[in-house]
Design a protein around this motif. Structure first.
Motif, PDB file in Angstrom:
ATOM      1  N   ILE B 107       0.862  -1.136  -0.094  1.00 36.58           N
ATOM      2  CA  ILE B 107      -0.060   0.144   0.130  1.00 36.58           C
ATOM      3  C   ILE B 107       0.718   1.252  -0.070  1.00 36.58           C
ATOM      4  CG2 ILE B 107      -1.696   1.661   1.371  1.00 36.58           C
ATOM      5  CD1 ILE B 107      -3.002  -1.528   2.146  1.00 36.58           C
ATOM      6  N   ASP B 108       1.973   1.356   0.783  1.00 30.95           N
ATOM      7  CA  ASP B 108       2.671   2.463   0.894  1.00 30.95           C
ATOM      8  C   ASP B 108       3.546   2.577  -0.449  1.00 30.95           C
ATOM      9  OD1 ASP B 108       2.282   2.788   3.647  1.00 30.95           O
ATOM     10  OD2 ASP B 108       4.148   1.944   4.221  1.00 30.95           O
ATOM     11  N   ALA B 109       3.863   1.613  -0.978  1.00 28.13           N
ATOM     12  CA  ALA B 109       4.524   1.679  -2.292  1.00 28.13           C
ATOM     13  C   ALA B 109       3.560   2.263  -3.452  1.00 28.13           C
ATOM     14  CB  ALA B 109       5.091   0.354  -2.855  1.00 28.13           C
ATOM     15  N   VAL B 110       2.420   2.007  -3.340  1.00 22.76           N
ATOM     16  CA  VAL B 110       1.723   2.455  -4.398  1.00 22.76           C
ATOM     17  C   VAL B 110       0.977   4.082  -3.923  1.00 22.76           C
ATOM     18  CG1 VAL B 110      -0.798   2.187  -5.598  1.00 22.76           C
ATOM     19  CG2 VAL B 110       0.392   0.219  -4.966  1.00 22.76           C
ATOM     20  N   ILE B 111       1.109   4.169  -2.667  1.00 25.97           N
ATOM     21  CA  ILE B 111       0.769   5.711  -2.190  1.00 25.97           C
ATOM     22  C   ILE B 111       1.909   6.522  -2.804  1.00 25.97           C
ATOM     23  CG2 ILE B 111       0.775   7.121  -0.415  1.00 25.97           C
ATOM     24  CD1 ILE B 111      -0.728   5.146   1.298  1.00 25.97           C
ATOM     25  N   ALA B 112       3.111   6.067  -2.609  1.00 21.57           N
ATOM     26  CA  ALA B 112       4.272   6.752  -3.092  1.00 21.57           C
ATOM     27  C   ALA B 112       4.271   6.821  -4.871  1.00 21.57           C
ATOM     28  CB  ALA B 112       5.530   6.020  -2.811  1.00 21.57           C
ATOM     29  N   SER B 113       3.963   5.697  -5.454  1.00 20.11           N
ATOM     30  CA  SER B 113       3.930   5.911  -6.789  1.00 20.11           C
ATOM     31  C   SER B 113       2.733   6.850  -7.364  1.00 20.11           C
ATOM     32  CB  SER B 113       3.578   4.438  -7.527  1.00 20.11           C
ATOM     33  OG  SER B 113       2.254   4.170  -7.411  1.00 20.11           O
ATOM     34  N   GLN B 114       1.736   7.005  -6.776  1.00 15.52           N
ATOM     35  CA  GLN B 114       0.579   7.960  -6.945  1.00 15.52           C
ATOM     36  C   GLN B 114       0.960   9.171  -6.815  1.00 15.52           C
ATOM     37  OE1 GLN B 114      -1.471   7.702  -9.359  1.00 15.52           O
ATOM     38  NE2 GLN B 114      -2.335   9.547  -9.320  1.00 15.52           N
ATOM     39  N   ALA B 115       1.437   9.255  -5.496  1.00 15.49           N
ATOM     40  CA  ALA B 115       1.983  10.865  -5.426  1.00 15.49           C
ATOM     41  C   ALA B 115       3.167  11.248  -6.282  1.00 15.49           C
ATOM     42  CB  ALA B 115       2.704  10.916  -3.855  1.00 15.49           C
ATOM     43  N   PHE B 116       3.921  10.305  -6.713  1.00 19.17           N
ATOM     44  CA  PHE B 116       4.832  10.784  -7.875  1.00 19.17           C
ATOM     45  C   PHE B 116       4.173  11.181  -9.016  1.00 19.17           C
ATOM     46  CE2 PHE B 116       7.172   9.467 -11.555  1.00 19.17           C
ATOM     47  CZ  PHE B 116       8.423  10.077 -11.281  1.00 19.17           C
ATOM     48  N   CYS B 117       3.234  10.250  -9.534  1.00 19.73           N
ATOM     49  CA  CYS B 117       2.554  10.472 -10.716  1.00 19.73           C
ATOM     50  C   CYS B 117       1.812  11.857 -10.737  1.00 19.73           C
ATOM     51  CB  CYS B 117       1.467   9.463 -10.949  1.00 19.73           C
ATOM     52  SG  CYS B 117       2.198   7.835 -11.425  1.00 19.73           S
ATOM     53  N   THR B 118       1.181  11.975  -9.748  1.00 17.22           N
ATOM     54  CA  THR B 118       0.482  13.622  -9.827  1.00 17.22           C
ATOM     55  C   THR B 118       1.562  14.694  -9.629  1.00 17.22           C
ATOM     56  OG1 THR B 118      -1.354  12.668  -8.436  1.00 17.22           O
ATOM     57  CG2 THR B 118      -1.182  15.072  -8.492  1.00 17.22           C
ATOM     58  N   ALA B 119       2.589  14.449  -9.045  1.00 15.88           N
ATOM     59  CA  ALA B 119       3.656  15.501  -9.075  1.00 15.88           C
ATOM     60  C   ALA B 119       4.315  15.542 -10.578  1.00 15.88           C
ATOM     61  CB  ALA B 119       4.712  15.144  -7.717  1.00 15.88           C
ATOM     62  N   ALA B 120       4.534  14.334 -11.352  1.00 17.13           N
ATOM     63  CA  ALA B 120       5.214  14.275 -12.641  1.00 17.13           C
ATOM     64  C   ALA B 120       4.406  15.113 -13.465  1.00 17.13           C
ATOM     65  CB  ALA B 120       5.306  12.876 -12.886  1.00 17.13           C
ATOM     66  N   GLU B 121       2.915  14.879 -13.491  1.00 17.32           N
ATOM     67  CA  GLU B 121       2.063  15.289 -14.322  1.00 17.32           C
ATOM     68  C   GLU B 121       1.819  16.953 -14.123  1.00 17.32           C
ATOM     69  OE1 GLU B 121      -0.580  11.436 -15.292  1.00 17.32           O
ATOM     70  OE2 GLU B 121      -1.429  12.854 -13.821  1.00 17.32           O
ATOM     71  N   ALA B 122       2.153  17.188 -12.773  1.00 18.06           N
ATOM     72  CA  ALA B 122       1.915  18.775 -12.574  1.00 18.06           C
ATOM     73  C   ALA B 122       2.998  19.346 -13.331  1.00 18.06           C
ATOM     74  CB  ALA B 122       1.831  19.055 -11.056  1.00 18.06           C
ATOM     75  N   ASN B 123       4.288  18.721 -13.663  1.00 15.08           N
ATOM     76  CA  ASN B 123       5.360  19.289 -14.206  1.00 15.08           C
ATOM     77  C   ASN B 123       5.441  18.911 -15.644  1.00 15.08           C
ATOM     78  OD1 ASN B 123       7.452  20.390 -12.228  1.00 15.08           O
ATOM     79  ND2 ASN B 123       6.365  19.081 -11.168  1.00 15.08           N
ATOM     80  N   GLY B 124       4.140  18.675 -16.363  1.00 13.55           N
ATOM     81  CA  GLY B 124       4.339  18.418 -17.602  1.00 13.55           C
ATOM     82  C   GLY B 124       4.764  17.289 -18.124  1.00 13.55           C
ATOM     83  N   LEU B 125       4.892  16.392 -17.181  1.00 16.22           N
ATOM     84  CA  LEU B 125       5.300  14.932 -17.778  1.00 16.22           C
ATOM     85  C   LEU B 125       4.177  14.018 -17.841  1.00 16.22           C
ATOM     86  CD1 LEU B 125       8.365  14.596 -15.237  1.00 16.22           C
ATOM     87  CD2 LEU B 125       8.805  13.986 -17.635  1.00 16.22           C
ATOM     88  N   GLY B 126       4.151  12.862 -18.623  1.00 19.38           N
ATOM     89  CA  GLY B 126       3.043  11.926 -18.416  1.00 19.38           C
ATOM     90  C   GLY B 126       3.703  10.784 -18.114  1.00 19.38           C
ATOM     91  N   ILE B 127       2.793   9.678 -17.671  1.00 19.79           N
ATOM     92  CA  ILE B 127       2.902   8.492 -17.341  1.00 19.79           C
ATOM     93  C   ILE B 127       1.991   7.551 -17.545  1.00 19.79           C
ATOM     94  CG2 ILE B 127       3.920   9.434 -14.847  1.00 19.79           C
ATOM     95  CD1 ILE B 127       0.504   7.569 -14.758  1.00 19.79           C
ATOM     96  N   CYS B 128       2.722   6.133 -17.500  1.00 22.76           N
ATOM     97  CA  CYS B 128       1.614   4.992 -17.954  1.00 22.76           C
ATOM     98  C   CYS B 128       2.058   4.019 -16.728  1.00 22.76           C
ATOM     99  CB  CYS B 128       1.973   4.471 -19.115  1.00 22.76           C
ATOM    100  SG  CYS B 128       0.872   3.035 -19.817  1.00 22.76           S
ATOM    101  N   TYR B 129       0.834   3.425 -16.153  1.00 26.08           N
ATOM    102  CA  TYR B 129       0.999   2.471 -15.183  1.00 26.08           C
ATOM    103  C   TYR B 129       1.201   0.975 -16.198  1.00 26.08           C
ATOM    104  CZ  TYR B 129       0.317   4.641 -10.469  1.00 26.08           C
ATOM    105  OH  TYR B 129       0.571   5.308  -9.364  1.00 26.08           O
TER     106      TYR B 129
END
Lengths: 249, 249
Positions: B107-129
């Protein structure tokens, strides 16, 4: 955006200010925009606002005061029930009663919960994850009336801050990060990476008031004991069986 | 903030623009600010940038092109190894080799991954799980050299967009949300809640090109079959045993 995420902290004390249903639903809509497996959206979110509902949930969360003090409690569940029902109504043959399906549904539930948390914090709200949901999943299933193929994964308390919480320390990024492959930790690595954490005055005080020699002992002897972890592993596996996810074991 | 989260979409096609190590580490620092169980930070993140590393990972992700096309691939792992080593070096007796500990670490790993994704997208990056990590966890463990008590949970491909991706549909919020307790779905509910999804031209076309009668059949007969789910459940359970998390079963 980045600044607020860098400063964030878990909020455990909530003001009286209510969280409007309109804002809550807007934040939940945003949470549902996050990625999910095959766009199947294999999760459900149960909203608890009634005092009686919070009282009923509290023991499952070891009576942590956030459950009854927060205006809103959200339980994010892996949900293979809704999708299975849809498949059965559409002449399709679903096979989601297994641990792999639970794994991807649980991951989707946590992705949604964390997207929700970030959106909530961007709007001045604060959250606390209750790390007790998988411990007492059986009790939460009873209180929230979760059917077979639904499993509670994480619970969040939500509200406006009574006071601004302080961020707590983190390990240096080097402790978490591995380039290209996992580099296992030497005993020197461990000493270096945990040095700052162990030497924080707050953590030294925490060791003292718990009458322990090391910070690690507070965690293994009191907070996350082998005995508790094993006990809650057994009830977790029983609950996975009861909810229909472990017929193969 | 909210607007960008409302419009987000998974990014599968990346431009040549590199992701600097400085920005990546800043985003990862932010990800580590997200909530985690007892502040134990029971996760590790493996960064794959080398072409050879991506090639080695690709088969474990069924050769989805994002793995080799993205400038960066991140594998978020539940990690009970680092914490166990720390405890053993501090005269503490860890007991994290069980499914409950894996659950909260995952659960902690996924919380970290999703916090990362939102921060990345806020910076113009894109992600794919890549929803394949738990399917082929055994192969990923080999490629990334993950020791006992470490389990890969989610993988993200990351980069700048070659073109702006389009958001895809979601179920109405009413499909996901339950007030106070779970309200199980009647067949009328299912028909109503899936109506819009089933009647989107893109989804109707998707049924046609797959020679199926219903959208659900595309998922149960082709994409997430009972047979595959059961096969990958067996390998998942074997992998959990191999990594040291299932001695109780």
């Amino acid at each position: 955006m980045l600044e607020f995420m860098k400063q964030r902290a878990t909020l455990r004390q909530y003001s009286e200010k209510p969280v409007s249903e309109e804002l809550l639903n807007e934040l939940l809509e945003i949470a549902c925009r996050a990625s999910n497996t095959g766009n199947m959206q294999l999760y459900s979110i149960v909203v608890t606002r009634d005092a009686a509902g919070k009282q009923a949930l509290a023991p499952a969360h070891f009576n942590q005061p956030q459950v009854t003090n927060a205006p809103v409690v959200l339980t994010f569940c892996a949900d293979l029930n809704r999708y299975t029902k849809w498949c059965l109504q559409r002449d399709a043959h679903p096979g989601f009663d297994n641990i792999q399906s639970l794994a991807y549904a649980a991951i989707d539930a946590v992705i949604a919960s964390q997207a929700f948390c970030t959106a909530a914090e961007a709007n001045g709200l604060g959250i606390c994850y209750l790390g007790t949901t998988t411990y007492n999943a059986d009790k939460i299933i009873d209180v929230l009336q979760l059917p077979t193929l639904v499993m509670p994964i994480v619970t969040i308390s939500l509200g406006y801050p009574a006071a601004e919480p302080s961020p707590c320390e983190r390990l240096p990024l080097a402790a978490i990060l591995h380039q290209e492959h996992y580099h296992d930790y030497s005993s020197d690595d461990i000493d270096k990476l945990f040095f700052e954490k162990e030497n924080l005055p707050a953590n030294k005080h925490y060791v003292e008031i718990n009458n322990k020699q090391t910070l690690a002992q507070v965690f293994t002897d009191i907070r996350y004991t082998k005995k508790d972890n094993e006990f809650f592993s057994e009830t977790f596996i029983e609950t996975l069986k009861k909810q229909g996810f472990l017929k193969l074991v």
